[in-house]
Write a protein that holds these residues in place. Structure first.
Motif, short mmCIF file in Angstrom:
data_model
loop_
_atom_site.label_atom_id
_atom_site.label_comp_id
_atom_site.label_asym_id
_atom_site.label_seq_id
_atom_site.Cartn_x
_atom_site.Cartn_y
_atom_site.Cartn_z
N PRO A 276 0.82 -1.22 0.00
CA PRO A 276 0.00 0.00 0.00
C PRO A 276 0.86 1.27 0.00
CG PRO A 276 -0.80 -1.57 1.63
CD PRO A 276 0.50 -2.10 1.15
N GLU A 277 0.41 2.25 -0.77
CA GLU A 277 1.15 3.51 -0.86
C GLU A 277 1.30 4.18 0.50
OE1 GLU A 277 0.70 7.95 -2.85
OE2 GLU A 277 -0.15 6.23 -3.91
N GLU A 278 0.24 4.19 1.28
CA GLU A 278 0.29 4.88 2.57
C GLU A 278 1.27 4.21 3.51
OE1 GLU A 278 -0.54 8.28 4.39
OE2 GLU A 278 -1.46 7.67 2.49
N LEU A 279 1.33 2.88 3.47
CA LEU A 279 2.26 2.14 4.33
C LEU A 279 3.71 2.48 3.97
CD1 LEU A 279 3.03 -0.02 6.41
CD2 LEU A 279 2.78 -1.73 4.58
N ILE A 280 4.05 2.41 2.70
CA ILE A 280 5.43 2.67 2.29
C ILE A 280 5.78 4.14 2.49
CG2 ILE A 280 7.11 2.49 0.43
CD1 ILE A 280 6.17 -0.20 1.58
N TYR A 281 4.83 5.03 2.34
CA TYR A 281 5.06 6.43 2.65
C TYR A 281 5.44 6.58 4.12
CZ TYR A 281 4.04 11.34 3.68
OH TYR A 281 4.13 12.64 4.12
N GLY A 282 4.69 5.93 5.00
CA GLY A 282 4.96 6.01 6.43
C GLY A 282 6.31 5.38 6.78
N ILE A 283 6.65 4.28 6.13
CA ILE A 283 7.93 3.62 6.39
C ILE A 283 9.08 4.52 5.93
CG2 ILE A 283 9.39 1.74 5.53
CD1 ILE A 283 6.88 -0.06 5.71
N THR A 284 8.94 5.12 4.77
CA THR A 284 10.00 6.01 4.26
C THR A 284 10.16 7.23 5.16
OG1 THR A 284 9.37 5.30 2.02
CG2 THR A 284 10.88 7.16 2.20
N LYS A 285 9.03 7.76 5.61
CA LYS A 285 9.08 8.92 6.52
C LYS A 285 9.77 8.54 7.82
CE LYS A 285 6.03 12.43 8.57
NZ LYS A 285 4.62 12.89 8.67
N ALA A 286 9.46 7.35 8.35
CA ALA A 286 10.10 6.89 9.59
C ALA A 286 11.59 6.64 9.39
CB ALA A 286 9.41 5.63 10.09
N LEU A 287 11.95 6.13 8.22
CA LEU A 287 13.36 5.87 7.92
C LEU A 287 14.20 7.13 8.06
CD1 LEU A 287 15.75 4.23 6.74
CD2 LEU A 287 14.81 4.70 4.46
N TRP A 288 13.65 8.26 7.62
CA TRP A 288 14.43 9.50 7.62
C TRP A 288 14.06 10.44 8.77
CZ3 TRP A 288 18.30 8.03 5.22
CH2 TRP A 288 18.21 7.28 4.04
N ASN A 289 13.39 9.89 9.80
CA ASN A 289 13.11 10.67 11.00
C ASN A 289 14.40 10.92 11.77
OD1 ASN A 289 12.40 10.67 14.08
ND2 ASN A 289 10.49 11.19 13.05
N GLU A 290 14.51 12.04 12.45
CA GLU A 290 15.74 12.37 13.18
C GLU A 290 16.04 11.36 14.29
OE1 GLU A 290 13.94 15.65 16.36
OE2 GLU A 290 15.12 16.32 14.63
N ASN A 291 15.01 10.72 14.84
CA ASN A 291 15.24 9.68 15.84
C ASN A 291 15.91 8.46 15.22
OD1 ASN A 291 14.06 11.34 17.67
ND2 ASN A 291 12.45 9.93 18.31
N THR A 292 15.51 8.13 13.98
CA THR A 292 16.14 7.03 13.26
C THR A 292 17.61 7.35 13.00
OG1 THR A 292 14.04 6.48 12.20
CG2 THR A 292 16.03 5.58 11.20
N ARG A 293 17.88 8.61 12.69
CA ARG A 293 19.26 9.04 12.46
C ARG A 293 20.13 8.68 13.66
NH1 ARG A 293 21.33 9.34 8.51
NH2 ARG A 293 22.77 7.95 9.58
N LYS A 294 19.63 8.91 14.86
CA LYS A 294 20.38 8.60 16.07
C LYS A 294 20.62 7.09 16.20
CE LYS A 294 18.27 12.54 18.46
NZ LYS A 294 17.30 12.94 19.51
N GLN A 295 19.58 6.30 15.88
CA GLN A 295 19.72 4.85 15.97
C GLN A 295 20.74 4.33 14.97
OE1 GLN A 295 15.99 2.57 16.18
NE2 GLN A 295 14.92 4.49 16.58
N LEU A 296 20.70 4.86 13.75
CA LEU A 296 21.63 4.42 12.71
C LEU A 296 23.07 4.77 13.07
CD1 LEU A 296 19.61 5.38 9.51
CD2 LEU A 296 20.03 3.07 10.38
N ASP A 297 23.26 5.98 13.57
CA ASP A 297 24.61 6.43 13.92
C ASP A 297 25.21 5.60 15.05
OD1 ASP A 297 24.51 8.38 11.99
OD2 ASP A 297 24.03 10.01 13.37
N ALA A 298 24.37 5.21 15.99
CA ALA A 298 24.86 4.49 17.16
C ALA A 298 24.89 2.98 16.96
CB ALA A 298 24.00 4.82 18.38
N GLY A 299 24.11 2.48 15.99
CA GLY A 299 23.88 1.04 15.91
C GLY A 299 24.87 0.25 15.10
#
Length: 335
Positions: A276-299
């Motif tokens: 679904p378009e809405e699902l992948i939109y939400g996943i992409t938005k979450a991927l580039w959320n600033e909180n995700t940035r912190k997880q990626l940098d630390a993980g």
């Protein structure tokens, strides 16, 4: 798909009893990765956590999850690029990781997909990070370059992996075939075990550095990282434009002090047009959320290389409409 195991550490059990949310509020999303000793697997775990927001979770603006509301994502250990694409096409995975070259071949029906039905439903969520081609050899095996593999015991990685595809390309570029070596087809951790026992001279692995299986091997056994170069084998880069020059820095693996020249391909997160378009939109938005940035940098060390600025680099298949909508809204994709 065989060899699927749930990623350790995903706190799914807690979500099953969360709050007063009903079962209808919960949805599941799987990410096919690679072997547990590679880079896909831990990166998949980071992204699964980032996009999940189980029923009953605190809201993002209240210090809770910034993932897709009601979504429980999990990373599954699998056989890599080719296997993930086949599983997505067959509907047994919602998404997965693939090398950029393999995804492009599958979508266009070229390269290793020539003569097979193209996977025209394949869609991209994001380019993630460069995957370095590792050629690891026993230090006492007398392998200073790719040409020295002749007559040696070499693991090409397992069938269905993108590593196997690229290993064949590398051999061909240096004028070798599988008939010139004693070829075996093992996961990198299995190949490393054989090397420890003296039963393997070298093995290929394509993935972000440092790779767990190689790091563990290097801490216990003297190894070398064998250089791969389009200066030495120009037909590789002439025929396969998705390869880029790369360097594995000295010190990445114990006992390997010098930088090693090699090649890389992009690691990409792919899905199906049927999602679904809405699902992948939400996943992409979450991927580039600033909180995700912190997880990626630390993980993970490769997590730092997963950036929105390179999210569209080397993508040779169409974006999923949900991902495309996000990138347009974020100004990363022009009209």
């Amino acid at each position: 798909m065989k060899h699927l195991t749930l990623l350790a550490g995903m706190a799914v059990a807690a979500t099953l009893t969360a709050g007063s949310a009903s079962a209808q509020d919960m949805s599941f999303f799987r990410i096919g990765t690679g072997g547990t000793a590679g880079t896909y697997y831990p990166i998949g775990g980071l992204l699964a956590n980032a996009i999940s927001s189980p029923p009953g979770s605190r809201a993002c603006d209240e210090g809770g999850s910034c993932g897709v509301p009601g979504l429980v994502a999990s990373a599954l250990s699998a056989n890599g690029s080719v296997a993930n694409i086949n599983a997505i096409a067959g509907g047994s995975l919602e998404s997965g990781f693939s090398q950029s070259d393999v995804a492009t071949w599958a979508y266009t029906g070229t390269g290793i997909w020539e003569g097979k039905e193209p996977v025209e439903s394949l869609r991209a969520i994001a380019n993630l990070y460069p995957e370095s081609i590792h050629l690891i050899a026993r230090a006492d095996a007398g392998i200073a370059g790719v040409a020295d593999l002749k007559g040696k015991r070499v693991s090409m990685d397992e069938p269905g992996s993108g590593t196997l595809v690229d290993a064949r390309i590398i051999l061909d570029g240096y004028g070798l075939t599988e008939d010139d070596i004693e070829a075996e087809f093992l996961k990198p951790d299995q190949a490393a075990d054989r090397m420890r026992d003296g039963a393997m001279d070298a093995f290929f692995f394509v993935g972000g550095y440092p790779a767990g299986a190689i790091a563990e091997l290097a801490s216990q056994h003297d190894v070398t990282v064998v250089p791969i170069s389009c200066d030495e084998a120009p037909m590789i880069c002439e025929n396969f434009a998705y390869f880029s020059n790369d360097t594995i820095p000295g010190g990445t693996y114990e006992g390997v002090a010098d930088d090693t020249e090699t090649l890389s391909v992009g690691a990409q997160w792919i899905t199906s047009a049927d999602q679904p378009e809405e699902l992948i939109y939400g996943i992409t938005k979450a991927l580039w959320n600033e909180n995700t940035r912190k997880q990626l940098d630390a993980g993970h060390s490769k997590g730092k290389m997963i950036t929105a600025d390179t999210a569209l680099d080397g993508v040779g298949i169409p974006l999923h409409p949900g991902a495309e909508r996000f990138y347009r809204e974020a100004g990363l994709l022009s009209e």
